[in-house]
Each structure stands twice: as C-alpha cells, then as structure tokens.
Scaffold this motif. Structure first.
Motif, PDB file in Angstrom:
ATOM      1  N   MET A  62       0.828  -1.191   0.000  1.00  0.00           N
ATOM      2  CA  MET A  62       0.000   0.000   0.000  1.00  0.00           C
ATOM      3  C   MET A  62       0.866   1.246   0.000  1.00  0.00           C
ATOM      4  SD  MET A  62      -3.136   1.178   2.435  1.00  0.00           S
ATOM      5  CE  MET A  62      -2.266   1.460   3.948  1.00  0.00           C
ATOM      6  N   ILE A  63       1.882   1.266   0.810  1.00  0.00           N
ATOM      7  CA  ILE A  63       2.748   2.437   0.891  1.00  0.00           C
ATOM      8  C   ILE A  63       3.426   2.685  -0.451  1.00  0.00           C
ATOM      9  CG2 ILE A  63       4.808   3.378   1.987  1.00  0.00           C
ATOM     10  CD1 ILE A  63       3.961   1.839   4.526  1.00  0.00           C
ATOM     11  N   ALA A  64       3.756   1.635  -1.159  1.00  0.00           N
ATOM     12  CA  ALA A  64       4.446   1.787  -2.436  1.00  0.00           C
ATOM     13  C   ALA A  64       3.512   2.296  -3.536  1.00  0.00           C
ATOM     14  CB  ALA A  64       5.067   0.461  -2.850  1.00  0.00           C
ATOM     15  N   THR A  65       2.245   1.908  -3.509  1.00  0.00           N
ATOM     16  CA  THR A  65       1.343   2.280  -4.590  1.00  0.00           C
ATOM     17  C   THR A  65       0.677   3.633  -4.394  1.00  0.00           C
ATOM     18  OG1 THR A  65      -0.517   1.123  -3.581  1.00  0.00           O
ATOM     19  CG2 THR A  65       0.810  -0.117  -5.158  1.00  0.00           C
ATOM     20  N   LEU A  66       0.496   4.048  -3.176  1.00  0.00           N
ATOM     21  CA  LEU A  66      -0.226   5.293  -2.910  1.00  0.00           C
ATOM     22  C   LEU A  66       0.448   6.528  -3.524  1.00  0.00           C
ATOM     23  CD1 LEU A  66      -2.828   6.211  -1.679  1.00  0.00           C
ATOM     24  CD2 LEU A  66      -1.683   6.442   0.505  1.00  0.00           C
ATOM     25  N   PRO A  67       1.755   6.695  -3.415  1.00  0.00           N
ATOM     26  CA  PRO A  67       2.377   7.864  -4.065  1.00  0.00           C
ATOM     27  C   PRO A  67       2.174   7.880  -5.583  1.00  0.00           C
ATOM     28  CG  PRO A  67       3.894   6.913  -2.489  1.00  0.00           C
ATOM     29  CD  PRO A  67       2.732   5.971  -2.599  1.00  0.00           C
ATOM     30  N   ARG A  68       2.217   6.701  -6.204  1.00  0.00           N
ATOM     31  CA  ARG A  68       2.013   6.641  -7.654  1.00  0.00           C
ATOM     32  C   ARG A  68       0.559   6.978  -8.012  1.00  0.00           C
ATOM     33  NH1 ARG A  68       3.778   7.803 -12.527  1.00  0.00           N
ATOM     34  NH2 ARG A  68       3.022   6.364 -14.087  1.00  0.00           N
ATOM     35  N   ILE A  69      -0.381   6.506  -7.205  1.00  0.00           N
ATOM     36  CA  ILE A  69      -1.789   6.844  -7.428  1.00  0.00           C
ATOM     37  C   ILE A  69      -1.971   8.359  -7.360  1.00  0.00           C
ATOM     38  CG2 ILE A  69      -4.113   6.704  -6.438  1.00  0.00           C
ATOM     39  CD1 ILE A  69      -3.372   3.832  -5.548  1.00  0.00           C
ATOM     40  N   ASN A  70      -1.382   8.974  -6.354  1.00  0.00           N
ATOM     41  CA  ASN A  70      -1.487  10.433  -6.198  1.00  0.00           C
ATOM     42  C   ASN A  70      -0.805  11.172  -7.341  1.00  0.00           C
ATOM     43  OD1 ASN A  70      -2.978  10.218  -3.839  1.00  0.00           O
ATOM     44  ND2 ASN A  70      -1.151  10.215  -2.558  1.00  0.00           N
ATOM     45  N   GLU A  71       0.328  10.661  -7.767  1.00  0.00           N
ATOM     46  CA  GLU A  71       1.054  11.286  -8.879  1.00  0.00           C
ATOM     47  C   GLU A  71       0.208  11.261 -10.154  1.00  0.00           C
ATOM     48  OE1 GLU A  71       4.971  10.202 -11.588  1.00  0.00           O
ATOM     49  OE2 GLU A  71       4.916   9.532  -9.511  1.00  0.00           O
ATOM     50  N   LEU A  72      -0.406  10.129 -10.424  1.00  0.00           N
ATOM     51  CA  LEU A  72      -1.253  10.017 -11.613  1.00  0.00           C
ATOM     52  C   LEU A  72      -2.488  10.901 -11.501  1.00  0.00           C
ATOM     53  CD1 LEU A  72      -0.977   6.191 -12.290  1.00  0.00           C
ATOM     54  CD2 LEU A  72      -0.038   8.029 -13.699  1.00  0.00           C
ATOM     55  N   ALA A  73      -3.042  11.026 -10.305  1.00  0.00           N
ATOM     56  CA  ALA A  73      -4.215  11.893 -10.115  1.00  0.00           C
ATOM     57  C   ALA A  73      -3.859  13.348 -10.385  1.00  0.00           C
ATOM     58  CB  ALA A  73      -4.751  11.725  -8.700  1.00  0.00           C
ATOM     59  N   ARG A  74      -2.697  13.785  -9.896  1.00  0.00           N
ATOM     60  CA  ARG A  74      -2.264  15.170 -10.153  1.00  0.00           C
ATOM     61  C   ARG A  74      -2.016  15.393 -11.643  1.00  0.00           C
ATOM     62  NH1 ARG A  74       0.413  14.239  -5.342  1.00  0.00           N
ATOM     63  NH2 ARG A  74       2.306  13.591  -6.402  1.00  0.00           N
TER      64      ARG A  74
END
Length: 70
Positions: A1-13
C-alpha cells in the motif's frame, strides 16, 4: 500500500494538470483496484475481531458476525 499510494497520487495530479495517456489511465485503474482490495481486506479483518457491547457491558454482537468469527 505504501508503495502504490504515491504513484496513485502522482497520476491523479497529472490527470488534473495534463491529462493521462491510455497506458497511464490503465495503470491508474489497476493501482486503484489493488488499493481498494487492500483496504477492503483490512476492514474485513478488523470487523472479524470486533465485538459490540451495550452501555452495561453485555455482549450484543450480532449473531451473523459471531457465526463468521467462529
């Protein structure tokens, strides 16, 4: 979860600012689904260890939950 959350946020931005390619949209969809599965699994584990008590301290856990827990 910790690894995927930053990428999810990056894609959302990036989606808000520039838009996403088809490949990035697919990646975002997959990452979100994995994240939701982790959250649901965590929530289920929490519920399976939960008991409900009334103000007097009596166990009023629903029978359905008690059956699942045992």
């Amino acid at each position: 979860m910790i690894a995927t959350l930053p990428r999810i946020n990056e894609l959302a931005r990036k989606k808000v600012n520039q838009g996403l390619t088809a490949q990035e949209q697919q990646e975002q969809k997959q990452l979100r689904e994995e994240y939701l599965q982790m959250i649901r699994g965590s929530m289920e584990a929490t519920l399976l260890t939960t008991t409900v008590q009334d103000p007097e301290g009596n166990d009023v856990t629903p029978d359905k939950l008690k059956n699942i827990q045992s």
